[in-house]
Write a protein that holds these residues in place. Structure first.
Motif, PDB file in Angstrom:
ATOM      1  N   LEU A 299      19.290 -12.391 -10.529  1.00 56.57           N
ATOM      2  CA  LEU A 299      20.245 -11.480 -11.167  1.00 56.57           C
ATOM      3  C   LEU A 299      19.553 -10.238 -11.726  1.00 56.57           C
ATOM      4  O   LEU A 299      20.150  -9.151 -11.758  1.00 56.57           O
ATOM      5  N   VAL A 300      18.294 -10.380 -12.148  1.00 55.04           N
ATOM      6  CA  VAL A 300      17.529  -9.206 -12.593  1.00 55.04           C
ATOM      7  C   VAL A 300      17.363  -8.232 -11.426  1.00 55.04           C
ATOM      8  O   VAL A 300      17.568  -7.017 -11.562  1.00 55.04           O
TER       9      VAL A 300
ATOM     10  N   CYS B  87      28.653  -0.063 -15.847  1.00 53.62           N
ATOM     11  CA  CYS B  87      29.010  -1.316 -16.525  1.00 53.62           C
ATOM     12  C   CYS B  87      28.630  -2.518 -15.669  1.00 53.62           C
ATOM     13  O   CYS B  87      28.192  -3.549 -16.201  1.00 53.62           O
ATOM     14  N   GLY B  88      28.795  -2.392 -14.355  1.00 56.25           N
ATOM     15  CA  GLY B  88      28.415  -3.480 -13.463  1.00 56.25           C
ATOM     16  C   GLY B  88      26.944  -3.806 -13.568  1.00 56.25           C
ATOM     17  O   GLY B  88      26.543  -4.982 -13.590  1.00 56.25           O
TER      18      GLY B  88
ATOM     19  N   SER C 130      20.650  -6.569 -10.683  1.00 57.15           N
ATOM     20  CA  SER C 130      20.979  -5.507 -11.644  1.00 57.15           C
ATOM     21  C   SER C 130      20.207  -4.232 -11.317  1.00 57.15           C
ATOM     22  O   SER C 130      20.741  -3.122 -11.429  1.00 57.15           O
ATOM     23  N   GLY C 131      18.943  -4.379 -10.899  1.00 59.65           N
ATOM     24  CA  GLY C 131      18.151  -3.217 -10.503  1.00 59.65           C
ATOM     25  C   GLY C 131      18.719  -2.545  -9.262  1.00 59.65           C
ATOM     26  O   GLY C 131      18.762  -1.308  -9.173  1.00 59.65           O
ATOM     27  N   ALA C 132      19.174  -3.357  -8.303  1.00 58.91           N
ATOM     28  CA  ALA C 132      19.755  -2.799  -7.076  1.00 58.91           C
ATOM     29  C   ALA C 132      21.040  -2.041  -7.387  1.00 58.91           C
ATOM     30  O   ALA C 132      21.292  -0.965  -6.824  1.00 58.91           O
ATOM     31  N   ILE C 133      21.853  -2.585  -8.286  1.00 61.00           N
ATOM     32  CA  ILE C 133      23.083  -1.891  -8.691  1.00 61.00           C
ATOM     33  C   ILE C 133      22.742  -0.570  -9.377  1.00 61.00           C
ATOM     34  O   ILE C 133      23.391   0.456  -9.142  1.00 61.00           O
ATOM     35  N   ALA C 134      21.698  -0.581 -10.213  1.00 57.38           N
ATOM     36  CA  ALA C 134      21.288   0.645 -10.908  1.00 57.38           C
ATOM     37  C   ALA C 134      20.850   1.722  -9.924  1.00 57.38           C
ATOM     38  O   ALA C 134      21.194   2.898 -10.076  1.00 57.38           O
TER      39      ALA C 134
ATOM     40  N   THR D 164      25.710  -7.366 -15.233  1.00 57.60           N
ATOM     41  CA  THR D 164      24.895  -8.203 -14.349  1.00 57.60           C
ATOM     42  C   THR D 164      23.578  -8.543 -15.035  1.00 57.60           C
ATOM     43  O   THR D 164      23.104  -9.684 -14.982  1.00 57.60           O
ATOM     44  N   GLY D 165      22.986  -7.539 -15.687  1.00 55.72           N
ATOM     45  CA  GLY D 165      21.756  -7.780 -16.442  1.00 55.72           C
ATOM     46  C   GLY D 165      21.965  -8.762 -17.576  1.00 55.72           C
ATOM     47  O   GLY D 165      21.104  -9.609 -17.860  1.00 55.72           O
TER      48      GLY D 165
END
Length: 249
Positions: free
Chosen positions: A148-149, A188-189, A152-156, A193-194
């Motif tokens: 999930l970390v 927000c996603g 979260s980085g991929a989403i960022a 996620t983070g």
């Protein structure tokens, strides 16, 4: 397993909604300011626009949203925030956004440059999130889900690439407002996620370390940041209107 005894984070729905609205406001502000980057007449004007748009994006859409969402997380343990790490997380967010805008706007705009700028900015946003998590002072240790970390980085990174593309391709208030709504969802996603990647396991002490910034004080700080952003947009809009009026005379 330590995760079996993790403290549950229950989110306040009103503060969650507020975090989204703040992210939309910051995104819309940044898009308004970013219009001046490709239109800049010289390097000095370009850098002013980059700093203003980067501060709005990093400070408003990302950092302010992040900490409102942190306050929205209610747990059965006392939580405060390390002042130095909180300030550092804000600086990371703003500087990384400024750097992304600077890279994307240097020379001819293209997809290769956009991806590099998005990677730089996205990694900075991820660094902001986890340095903000490290700022939490509480009688617990934080454990992370690696998958999930990474997610979260991929989403960022994806959100950063989208934000940069929008910053250099959109015109008009309605387009920018619609884009700000989408960017708010992306930011927000990344945050939630983070948060889902985090598990807070009590250490048994029962008390948070002294000297931290309370949620109420942090909320006041966020209010001041967003107020400054609004004032900056109003000032810049007035200056632009005056300039256009002078050109028409």
């Amino acid at each position: 397993m330590p995760h079996e005894h993790a403290v549950q984070c229950v989110h306040d729905p009103l503060l969650v909604a507020l975090s989204y609205l703040v992210s939309v406001l910051g995104s819309f502000t940044a898009l308004q300011l970013a219009v001046a980057i490709p239109a800049a007449r010289d390097a000095r004007q370009r850098w002013r626009a980059i700093v203003a748009a980067g501060a709005a994006m990093g400070g408003g859409a990302i950092w302010a949203m992040h900490f409102i969402a942190m306050i929205a997380c209610k747990m059965d343990i006392p939580v405060s925030y390390h002042v130095g790490l909180t300030v550092l997380s804000a600086l990371i967010a703003m500087v990384s956004c400024m750097a992304g805008l600077a890279i994307a706007s240097a020379g001819v705009f293209g997809w290769g440059k956009l991806v590099v700028a998005g990677l730089f900015m996205g990694l900075g946003v991820t660094g902001m999130h986890y340095s903000g998590m490290a700022a939490m002072l509480m009688p617990a240790t934080t454990h992370y889900d690696t998958g999930l970390v990474v997610a979260s980085g991929a989403i960022a990174v994806a959100a950063s690439i989208a934000a940069l593309w929008l910053a250099f391709n959109l015109r008009g208030w309605l387009q920018m407002f619609g884009s700000a709504l989408v960017m708010g969802v992306a930011v927000c996603g990344m945050h939630y996620t983070g948060m889902a990647a985090s598990r807070f396991v009590p250490d048994g002490s029962g008390a948070a370390p002294a000297g931290g910034l309370s949620g109420a004080h942090l909320g006041l700080s966020i209010f001041l940041v967003t107020s400054v952003l609004l004032a900056a947009v109003l000032a810049i809009s007035l200056v632009r209107q005056r300039q256009r009026a002078m050109v028409q005379i």
